[in-house]
Design a protein around this motif. Structure first.
Motif, PDB file in Angstrom:
ATOM      1  N   LYS A  97       3.827   6.078  -5.402  1.00 33.74           N
ATOM      2  CA  LYS A  97       3.677   6.171  -6.844  1.00 33.74           C
ATOM      3  C   LYS A  97       2.612   7.192  -7.205  1.00 33.74           C
ATOM      4  O   LYS A  97       2.772   8.017  -8.097  1.00 33.74           O
ATOM      5  CB  LYS A  97       3.300   4.790  -7.395  1.00 33.74           C
ATOM      6  CG  LYS A  97       3.228   4.664  -8.865  1.00 33.74           C
ATOM      7  CD  LYS A  97       1.915   4.752  -9.577  1.00 33.74           C
ATOM      8  CE  LYS A  97       0.632   4.444  -8.979  1.00 33.74           C
ATOM      9  NZ  LYS A  97      -0.546   4.487  -9.743  1.00 33.74           N
ATOM     10  N   ASP A  98       1.499   7.162  -6.472  1.00 30.97           N
ATOM     11  CA  ASP A  98       0.361   7.989  -6.863  1.00 30.97           C
ATOM     12  C   ASP A  98       0.673   9.478  -6.781  1.00 30.97           C
ATOM     13  O   ASP A  98       0.203  10.257  -7.607  1.00 30.97           O
ATOM     14  CB  ASP A  98      -0.860   7.642  -6.008  1.00 30.97           C
ATOM     15  CG  ASP A  98      -2.124   7.721  -6.841  1.00 30.97           C
ATOM     16  OD1 ASP A  98      -2.048   7.312  -8.026  1.00 30.97           O
ATOM     17  OD2 ASP A  98      -3.139   8.211  -6.336  1.00 30.97           O
ATOM     18  N   GLN A  99       1.462   9.890  -5.817  1.00 32.29           N
ATOM     19  CA  GLN A  99       1.798  11.304  -5.694  1.00 32.29           C
ATOM     20  C   GLN A  99       2.567  11.774  -6.937  1.00 32.29           C
ATOM     21  O   GLN A  99       2.214  12.777  -7.562  1.00 32.29           O
ATOM     22  CB  GLN A  99       2.640  11.515  -4.425  1.00 32.29           C
ATOM     23  CG  GLN A  99       2.840  12.977  -4.108  1.00 32.29           C
ATOM     24  CD  GLN A  99       3.718  13.180  -2.871  1.00 32.29           C
ATOM     25  OE1 GLN A  99       4.193  12.213  -2.262  1.00 32.29           O
ATOM     26  NE2 GLN A  99       3.931  14.427  -2.518  1.00 32.29           N
ATOM     27  N   LEU A 100       3.588  11.003  -7.320  1.00 36.30           N
ATOM     28  CA  LEU A 100       4.373  11.369  -8.503  1.00 36.30           C
ATOM     29  C   LEU A 100       3.537  11.265  -9.785  1.00 36.30           C
ATOM     30  O   LEU A 100       3.686  12.064 -10.709  1.00 36.30           O
ATOM     31  CB  LEU A 100       5.566  10.433  -8.632  1.00 36.30           C
ATOM     32  CG  LEU A 100       6.913  10.963  -8.180  1.00 36.30           C
ATOM     33  CD1 LEU A 100       7.969   9.890  -8.376  1.00 36.30           C
ATOM     34  CD2 LEU A 100       7.294  12.211  -8.983  1.00 36.30           C
ATOM     35  N   HIS A 101       2.660  10.276  -9.810  1.00 38.78           N
ATOM     36  CA  HIS A 101       1.782  10.035 -10.948  1.00 38.78           C
ATOM     37  C   HIS A 101       0.916  11.274 -11.227  1.00 38.78           C
ATOM     38  O   HIS A 101       0.838  11.773 -12.348  1.00 38.78           O
ATOM     39  CB  HIS A 101       0.918   8.813 -10.587  1.00 38.78           C
ATOM     40  CG  HIS A 101       0.010   8.328 -11.655  1.00 38.78           C
ATOM     41  ND1 HIS A 101      -0.826   7.257 -11.479  1.00 38.78           N
ATOM     42  CD2 HIS A 101      -0.231   8.755 -12.902  1.00 38.78           C
ATOM     43  CE1 HIS A 101      -1.517   7.055 -12.571  1.00 38.78           C
ATOM     44  NE2 HIS A 101      -1.183   7.952 -13.446  1.00 38.78           N
ATOM     45  N   GLU A 102       0.287  11.800 -10.155  1.00 42.26           N
ATOM     46  CA  GLU A 102      -0.565  12.988 -10.290  1.00 42.26           C
ATOM     47  C   GLU A 102       0.236  14.192 -10.791  1.00 42.26           C
ATOM     48  O   GLU A 102      -0.204  14.923 -11.678  1.00 42.26           O
ATOM     49  CB  GLU A 102      -1.202  13.346  -8.938  1.00 42.26           C
ATOM     50  CG  GLU A 102      -2.259  12.363  -8.462  1.00 42.26           C
ATOM     51  CD  GLU A 102      -3.582  12.469  -9.226  1.00 42.26           C
ATOM     52  OE1 GLU A 102      -3.870  13.546  -9.798  1.00 42.26           O
ATOM     53  OE2 GLU A 102      -4.317  11.462  -9.250  1.00 42.26           O
ATOM     54  N   LEU A 162       0.826  -1.204   0.000  1.00 45.82           N
ATOM     55  CA  LEU A 162       0.000   0.000   0.000  1.00 45.82           C
ATOM     56  C   LEU A 162       0.865   1.260   0.000  1.00 45.82           C
ATOM     57  O   LEU A 162       0.596   2.229  -0.708  1.00 45.82           O
ATOM     58  CB  LEU A 162      -0.923  -0.013   1.228  1.00 45.82           C
ATOM     59  CG  LEU A 162      -1.894   1.165   1.289  1.00 45.82           C
ATOM     60  CD1 LEU A 162      -2.905   1.044   0.143  1.00 45.82           C
ATOM     61  CD2 LEU A 162      -2.638   1.203   2.630  1.00 45.82           C
ATOM     62  N   GLN A 163       1.936   1.212   0.792  1.00 38.93           N
ATOM     63  CA  GLN A 163       2.844   2.354   0.860  1.00 38.93           C
ATOM     64  C   GLN A 163       3.483   2.619  -0.506  1.00 38.93           C
ATOM     65  O   GLN A 163       3.629   3.768  -0.920  1.00 38.93           O
ATOM     66  CB  GLN A 163       3.929   1.997   1.876  1.00 38.93           C
ATOM     67  CG  GLN A 163       4.719   3.153   2.396  1.00 38.93           C
ATOM     68  CD  GLN A 163       5.734   2.648   3.417  1.00 38.93           C
ATOM     69  OE1 GLN A 163       6.410   1.628   3.192  1.00 38.93           O
ATOM     70  NE2 GLN A 163       5.835   3.327   4.523  1.00 38.93           N
ATOM     71  N   LYS A 164       3.816   1.551  -1.204  1.00 39.63           N
ATOM     72  CA  LYS A 164       4.380   1.701  -2.551  1.00 39.63           C
ATOM     73  C   LYS A 164       3.381   2.428  -3.433  1.00 39.63           C
ATOM     74  O   LYS A 164       3.731   3.307  -4.219  1.00 39.63           O
ATOM     75  CB  LYS A 164       4.650   0.337  -3.181  1.00 39.63           C
ATOM     76  CG  LYS A 164       5.855  -0.382  -2.674  1.00 39.63           C
ATOM     77  CD  LYS A 164       5.997  -1.703  -3.439  1.00 39.63           C
ATOM     78  CE  LYS A 164       6.968  -2.628  -2.759  1.00 39.63           C
ATOM     79  NZ  LYS A 164       8.307  -2.042  -2.607  1.00 39.63           N
ATOM     80  N   TYR A 165       2.113   2.039  -3.316  1.00 35.77           N
ATOM     81  CA  TYR A 165       1.064   2.618  -4.155  1.00 35.77           C
ATOM     82  C   TYR A 165       0.950   4.123  -3.908  1.00 35.77           C
ATOM     83  O   TYR A 165       0.888   4.913  -4.845  1.00 35.77           O
ATOM     84  CB  TYR A 165      -0.273   1.936  -3.868  1.00 35.77           C
ATOM     85  CG  TYR A 165      -1.376   2.461  -4.733  1.00 35.77           C
ATOM     86  CD1 TYR A 165      -1.467   2.066  -6.068  1.00 35.77           C
ATOM     87  CD2 TYR A 165      -2.292   3.380  -4.244  1.00 35.77           C
ATOM     88  CE1 TYR A 165      -2.459   2.564  -6.886  1.00 35.77           C
ATOM     89  CE2 TYR A 165      -3.286   3.890  -5.056  1.00 35.77           C
ATOM     90  CZ  TYR A 165      -3.367   3.478  -6.379  1.00 35.77           C
ATOM     91  OH  TYR A 165      -4.340   3.991  -7.186  1.00 35.77           O
ATOM     92  N   PRO A 178      -0.322  -2.293 -12.545  1.00 39.49           N
ATOM     93  CA  PRO A 178       0.313  -2.713 -11.293  1.00 39.49           C
ATOM     94  C   PRO A 178       1.804  -2.497 -11.276  1.00 39.49           C
ATOM     95  O   PRO A 178       2.468  -2.940 -10.346  1.00 39.49           O
ATOM     96  CB  PRO A 178       0.027  -4.207 -11.294  1.00 39.49           C
ATOM     97  CG  PRO A 178       0.081  -4.570 -12.740  1.00 39.49           C
ATOM     98  CD  PRO A 178      -0.451  -3.389 -13.481  1.00 39.49           C
ATOM     99  N   ALA A 179       2.357  -1.796 -12.269  1.00 39.53           N
ATOM    100  CA  ALA A 179       3.810  -1.721 -12.369  1.00 39.53           C
ATOM    101  C   ALA A 179       4.448  -1.238 -11.074  1.00 39.53           C
ATOM    102  O   ALA A 179       5.545  -1.633 -10.720  1.00 39.53           O
ATOM    103  CB  ALA A 179       4.200  -0.811 -13.519  1.00 39.53           C
ATOM    104  N   GLU A 200      10.945   0.767  -8.291  1.00 34.85           N
ATOM    105  CA  GLU A 200      11.991   1.771  -8.564  1.00 34.85           C
ATOM    106  C   GLU A 200      11.891   2.270  -9.991  1.00 34.85           C
ATOM    107  O   GLU A 200      12.005   3.463 -10.259  1.00 34.85           O
ATOM    108  CB  GLU A 200      13.405   1.198  -8.355  1.00 34.85           C
ATOM    109  CG  GLU A 200      13.731   0.774  -6.946  1.00 34.85           C
ATOM    110  CD  GLU A 200      13.373  -0.680  -6.676  1.00 34.85           C
ATOM    111  OE1 GLU A 200      12.646  -1.293  -7.497  1.00 34.85           O
ATOM    112  OE2 GLU A 200      13.810  -1.202  -5.635  1.00 34.85           O
ATOM    113  N   GLU A 201      11.684   1.344 -10.928  1.00 35.80           N
ATOM    114  CA  GLU A 201      11.631   1.734 -12.333  1.00 35.80           C
ATOM    115  C   GLU A 201      10.421   2.638 -12.581  1.00 35.80           C
ATOM    116  O   GLU A 201      10.500   3.615 -13.337  1.00 35.80           O
ATOM    117  CB  GLU A 201      11.593   0.483 -13.226  1.00 35.80           C
ATOM    118  CG  GLU A 201      11.569   0.736 -14.724  1.00 35.80           C
ATOM    119  CD  GLU A 201      12.842   1.417 -15.257  1.00 35.80           C
ATOM    120  OE1 GLU A 201      13.731   1.792 -14.461  1.00 35.80           O
ATOM    121  OE2 GLU A 201      12.920   1.601 -16.489  1.00 35.80           O
TER     122      GLU A 201
END
Ligand code: HEC
Ligand code: HEC
Ligand code: HEC
Ligand code: HEC
Length: 504
Positions: free
Chosen positions: A348-353, A342-345, A401-402, A408-409
């Motif tokens: 990711k989501d912050q950078l994604h936005e 969940l923490q990974k998600y 789901p990457a 990291e990638e």
């Protein structure tokens, strides 16, 4: 020395009992293995219908069918309203949902507004290639009509032929049950990347490569050819851009070198690339991929039923099956491991936005620059940055789901995407100022309908045409398929009422 015969005897009985139990379980497993190897074989002419396999492999069949349990539609354009801007002028700005069970793959392709509303076998926006990762009827047609004929023409050409969703014959040989791949472009791609072909790969790798028939990046390569009657035709052949390696940068160079674009962006007029779903490629860069874990290890965990052990064919989110999918290898508690994912998600989501916001604004600011007189020459660098940044963003997230498969990638690509978008926006401030425009701020795209309006998507019209198609031509397709014995109507019984993004 006095031996306690009773204990010895009792112990032996116990041991014999355990051994007998083990033997019976080994025997059953061995029997299953032999049955698989020497099975009375599903007739080649009927293998595209998974029901035909059910007689021999009831457990695999019933777990495969359970992929229907994930019926929920997640409208991504609603969830992330930047998307219609990012894909303006391209099919994905019309309709785009998160993936759900394999049971729905084919129906979702027919239902999506992206495939349009053909009126016959020759109309509609998409090529035949759009069926390629949906059905075991695809290898059947490739083998019957030839690969180039299959890749020629409009999507609707095969509407009455491609009627069974992803099934047994997509991954198994009909006569021996062995893992198998009948989509020739996968071997061509493996060879282009200097990797062994499917048949020459290790068994563990095959447990991932069957998924790489579909969960990969691809494009449609235009191929001129002449059929047996001497007619000149153009095929659009699914091709994986792996010749420079299985990386985002490798594929980008591949496309740049051939001057390829998927479409011209409707708002910023940028020659764009659309990433498909490089799930296999990204997975290989992550720790599980590098340690030799296969897709099937997590997504098709072994299941014990009585003394029989089989692979669970209900392909789904492994977080639903952590006891079988993760715990054979991991020692921490399920709760703790779930927390880590969940923490990974969230990271990711912050950078994604951030990346999506900046890319969407860069498109809109480019349109403003054009409006106030900036030339293509002035905007060349901006468009190059937008193209490259959006490619990296899309590559990082298109196979949803990457962030778990390769955290990291994913973060690296999102950071680079954001950097490119910011570079473009910085340059745009200068260009806009040069043309007398200060403090421009892009229009509001904070919900799906605002964003689709900016992207010029005529949603109501598209939905009406789709409904008409579903009431007419689509129904005709299944009738024909049943009369050609390619479809059991029973197997698509509940698909007519399955939800879509526009039917709720
Ligand atoms: C013939 C093409 C094809 C093959 C082979 C294939 N997939 Fe899929 N997969 C799809 C498509 C298409 C979807 C999206 C279906 C939809 O949303 O309607 C999908 C969806 C999924 C999902 C989402 C399911 C859910 O309930 O959210 C998972 C997980 C998945 N696939 C894993 C795998 C794994 C693992 C393999 C290999 C063992 C594999 N797939 C092989 C095409 C394929
Ligand atoms: C997306 C690919 C895929 C699809 C679709 C698929 N299988 Fe499998 N199947 C696998 C994989 C991977 C394994 C594991 C094979 C191994 O490790 O040898 C497997 C294993 C099996 C086995 C061996 C015993 C076991 O359970 O491990 C049987 C039998 C089998 N599948 C039958 C079926 C049947 C019947 C269908 C259709 C209802 C089906 N499969 C659909 C990928 C698939
Ligand atoms: C180490 C275990 C593991 C392996 C190996 C693995 N996955 Fe996954 N996969 C997951 C998890 C966990 C998720 C769900 C992440 C989330 O949504 O929180 C997932 C999600 C997915 C999804 C999206 C499901 C959805 O509904 O969004 C697809 C598709 C998928 N994986 C395909 C693959 C393919 C193809 C491979 C091999 C190339 C693979 N996975 C290998 C654990 C794994
Ligand atoms: C076949 C064995 C295997 C399975 C199955 C497996 N893992 Fe792993 N996992 C590993 C290995 C090996 C590593 C690398 C770390 C190490 O060597 O200890 C790892 C690392 C991880 C990490 C830390 C690395 C990272 O990417 O940040 C997480 C989190 C993780 N696994 C979660 C899961 C979850 C969740 C599942 C089930 C969906 C799962 N694993 C299934 C073997 C496995």
């Amino acid at each position: 020395m006095k031996v306690n015969y009773k204990v010895l005897f009792g112990g032996s009985i116990l041991a014999i009992g355990v051994m007998a139990l083990m033997a019976s379980s080994v025997n059953e497993r061995e029997a299953e293995r032999i049955a698989l190897a020497t099975s009375p074989s599903v007739p080649a002419s009927q293998q595209h219908k998974s029901e035909e396999w059910a007689k021999y492999y009831p457990r695999q069949y019933s777990s495969w069918k359970s992929t229907k349990e994930n019926e929920k539609i997640d409208d991504m354009l609603k969830e992330k309203s930047q998307l219609p801007i990012l894909w303006a002028g391209y099919g994905f700005s019309k309709d785009y949902n998160a993936p759900r069970g394999h049971y729905y793959a084919l129906q979702d392709n027919v239902n999506t507004l992206r495939t349009g509303a053909p009126e016959d076998g020759e109309t509609g926006p998409m090529p035949t290639a759009c069926w390629t990762c949906k059905s075991p009827d695809v290898p059947r047609i490739i083998e019957r009509d030839g690969e180039l004929e299959y890749f020629t023409g409009k999507w609707a050409k095969y509407g009455n032929e491609i009627v069974n969703s992803i099934g047994c014959a997509d991954c198994h040989k009909n006569d021996t049950g062995e893992l198998n791949v009948r989509r020739p472009f996968l071997d061509r791609a493996l060879v282009s990347a200097g990797l062994p072909k499917f048949e020459d790969s290790t068994h563990q790798e095959k447990r991932s490569l069957v998924c790489a028939q579909c969960h990969v990046e691809y494009y449609f390569q235009k191929t001129e050819w002449t059929d047996n009657n001497g007619t000149k035709k153009t095929a659009k052949v699914v091709t994986l851009p792996w010749a420079n390696g299985l990386t985002a940068e490798g594929a980008e160079k591949y496309y740049d070198d051939m001057g390829f674009k998927d479409w011209t962006h409707k708002i910023s007029k940028t020659p764009m690339l659309k990433t498909q779903h490089p799930g296999y490629e990204l997975f290989k860069t992550g720790i599980h991929g590098q340690k030799g874990v296969s897709c099937a290890d997590c997504h098709m965990p072994y299941t014990q039923e009585g003394s029989v052990k089989y692979s669970d064919h209900q392909l789904q989110n492994p977080l639903n099956t952590m006891d079988r999918s993760c715990m054979p290898c991991h020692r921490e508690s399920e709760t703790k491991l779930r927390g880590i994912v969940l923490q990974k998600y969230q990271r990711k989501d912050q950078l994604h936005e951030l990346a999506m916001d900046n890319l969407a604004k860069a498109h809109l600011e480019t349109a403003k620059a054009m409006e106030v007189g900036a030339t293509d020459e002035e905007l060349k660098g901006v468009r190059a940055d937008i193209r490259s940044g959006q490619w990296k963003w899309d590559y990082a997230v298109a196979s949803h789901p990457a962030f778990f498969h390769a955290p990291e990638e994913t973060l690296r690509l999102l950071a680079v995407a954001n950097e490119s978008a910011m570079k473009a926006r910085l340059a745009l401030v200068g260009i806009l100022a040069k043309h007398g425009t200060m403090d421009y701020s892009a229009p509001d795209f904070s919900n799906k309908s605002k964003a689709q309006a900016l992207a010029g998507v005529p949603l109501e019209k598209l939905v009406a045409a789709k409904k008409e198609f579903k009431a007419t031509l689509e129904k005709e397709w299944y009738k024909q398929a049943v009369s050609n014995r390619n479809l059991n109507m029973e197997s698509r019984k509940d698909l007519d009422t399955t939800p879509t993004s526009y039917s709720k």
